[in-house]
Design an enzyme around this catalytic site. Sequence first.
Site, PDB file in Angstrom:
ATOM      1  CB  SER A 139      40.113  53.083  20.387  1.00 58.32           C
ATOM      2  OG  SER A 139      40.818  53.038  22.112  1.00 58.32           O
ATOM      3  CE  LYS A 184      34.852  46.125  22.164  1.00 59.35           C
ATOM      4  NZ  LYS A 184      34.058  46.737  21.822  1.00 59.35           N
ATOM      5  CG  HIS A 220      32.638  48.865  17.501  1.00 59.03           C
ATOM      6  ND1 HIS A 220      34.086  48.887  17.181  1.00 59.03           N
ATOM      7  CD2 HIS A 220      32.693  48.559  19.174  1.00 59.03           C
ATOM      8  CE1 HIS A 220      34.626  50.143  18.106  1.00 59.03           C
ATOM      9  NE2 HIS A 220      34.217  49.537  19.455  1.00 59.03           N
ATOM     10  CE  LYS A 278      33.091  53.298  19.705  1.00 55.06           C
ATOM     11  NZ  LYS A 278      32.979  52.712  21.066  1.00 55.06           N
ATOM     12  CB  THR A 279      33.071  57.185  25.157  1.00 54.75           C
ATOM     13  OG1 THR A 279      32.836  55.362  24.745  1.00 54.75           O
ATOM     14  CG2 THR A 279      32.387  57.495  26.813  1.00 54.75           C
ATOM     15  CG  ASP A 318      32.099  49.838  23.204  1.00 55.81           C
ATOM     16  OD1 ASP A 318      32.527  50.326  22.339  1.00 55.81           O
ATOM     17  OD2 ASP A 318      32.263  48.271  23.087  1.00 55.81           O
ATOM     18  NE  ARG A 331      39.819  51.359  27.101  1.00 51.86           N
ATOM     19  CZ  ARG A 331      38.972  51.433  25.440  1.00 51.86           C
ATOM     20  NH1 ARG A 331      37.756  52.281  25.801  1.00 51.86           N
ATOM     21  NH2 ARG A 331      39.232  51.544  24.621  1.00 51.86           N
ATOM     22  NE  ARG A 367      39.968  44.992  21.713  1.00 50.88           N
ATOM     23  CZ  ARG A 367      40.095  45.230  19.564  1.00 50.88           C
ATOM     24  NH1 ARG A 367      40.687  43.585  19.549  1.00 50.88           N
ATOM     25  NH2 ARG A 367      40.334  45.923  18.785  1.00 50.88           N
TER      26      ARG A 367
END
Length: 540
Positions: free
Chosen positions: A241, A203, A222, A245-246, A260, A326, A61
């Site tokens: 990131s 996003k 988030h 988290k995933t 997410d 990704r 981003r």
Amino acid sequence: MQETGLRNGAYGADKFGFKNLAEIRWNLTAPSLYEYAVAAKEAAIVEGGALCAETGHHTGRSPKDKHTVVDDLTRDSVWWDGNRKLSKEHFDVLLQDFIKHAEGRTLYAQDLYGGADPTYRIKVRVFTEYAWHSLFIRQLLIRPEVKELASFTPELTVVDMPSFKTDAKRHGGREGSDTMVAIDFTRKIVLICGSSYAGEMKKSVFTTLNFYLPARNVVPMHCSANVSNDGKESALFFGLSGTGKTTLSADPARTLIGDDEHGWGPDGIFNFEGGCYAKTIKLSHEHEPMIWDATNRFGAVLENVVFDPVSRIPDYNDGSKTENTRSAYPLDFIPNASRSGRAGHPKNVIFLTADAYGVMPPIAKLTAEQAMYHFLSGYTAKVAGTEKGLVGVQPEFSTCFGAPFLPRHPSVYANLLRDYVNKHKVDVWLVNSGWTGGKYGEGRRMPIKATRTLLSAALDGSLKSADFRTDQYFGFAVPTSVPGVEPNLLDPIKTWKNKAEFDKTARDLVGMFQKNFAKFEDHVTAEVKAAAPEVRLAAE
């Protein structure tokens, strides 16, 4: 203008202002989008069936290029310390230039939902220049039933045209940059240009929900989420990131809600999305079998993954293009994913940090005040290789674990979260998935088996009955022993050879927390300020 696909007869592209388009391709599914992407040389098909694309100069981003229109709606409601201003006049010029740039071009359109709860979801129309971008956003947002498309009227329109380059003087962007993400909350329009990084689209939808939902008593978050298989005990996983988290929410023993973005409202939690966006650097079937299987199949979209040009086999260990490789895939690629995207109020909230200084324990239980403090702090640490020019270890404090996506002041989200945590008597845990035994480069990464064991104990309630000590640097409660976990891991100083160096590093990190939190002290109670990390005892 030629139109193909499942077009909307009641509210077409002309309603937005487009004219003289060569063609518009409506709501195409994966097979058609694959064909168009490959024919246009936007992407390639790799072994396993995924569509693999490169994003060029932008491999992540561009938060410095995101701008929000200042008008009567936003002037006093947006957190301008964390958001860049754009005049309405500059946005008007940008919008007209976008429409002019689109003339004679073929665009792809997807009609989608942001939000699994019908009460709070937003109808989103996304126009893209690239076929692979259209597939990306189709896989990541929620796809309406076919019968709903004929009368779909968008509440938010996102236009994504990487080939359009902004002029800072003409469009009000950042000097020296030709990239922009421009958001007009009043007209509910997002314009994205100068970047092929597809994550900007999703996003932008998240940012929009972050602006509107707090007024409806929903805290946008988030975070990832999962729930016990009986549907009774859900959990939230906050983290930036690289914190897991995933990975950690993709638990084969639990049902995945999402990886997410979620909302927490009066009726419980709900996913904002219909897909997952997983980091793939060092992805392996051994450590992340569900993500591996979801990534290596037809319909998944890979970004910046290196692959052999002959065999087309992806090399997930190759970070030469970026460490931020990704995979985007729909939730139904995960066998135990929730079909509804909803669950009841959580029993546990997990704050994930990848502490590259190696001084935080693998898990700690937080008081309500400590939870507020660490939510506003949003700490993790970046390490060399994750960003261009980054050497060694650098702290990252991203308030609410999502500062780039917060249109309103962080206290708005923190207060809502606090109220829900207190009302539903939720246990809050801080989990360090980072390093132990030394800083990054000297110590080792926290064993994922230990992290999963500790998380399982927290989620099933057994960890609450453990004996706890008070951490002398951070003040939170740390279990002294947990079955299946190396005892020394729970007391990080014991994993370091040089105890004096540990003490110095821990004190330095405490100071970083205190310095960062100074900007929030006028927005919190004395009890939350008192929950700050502080060296309470002399080091042993």
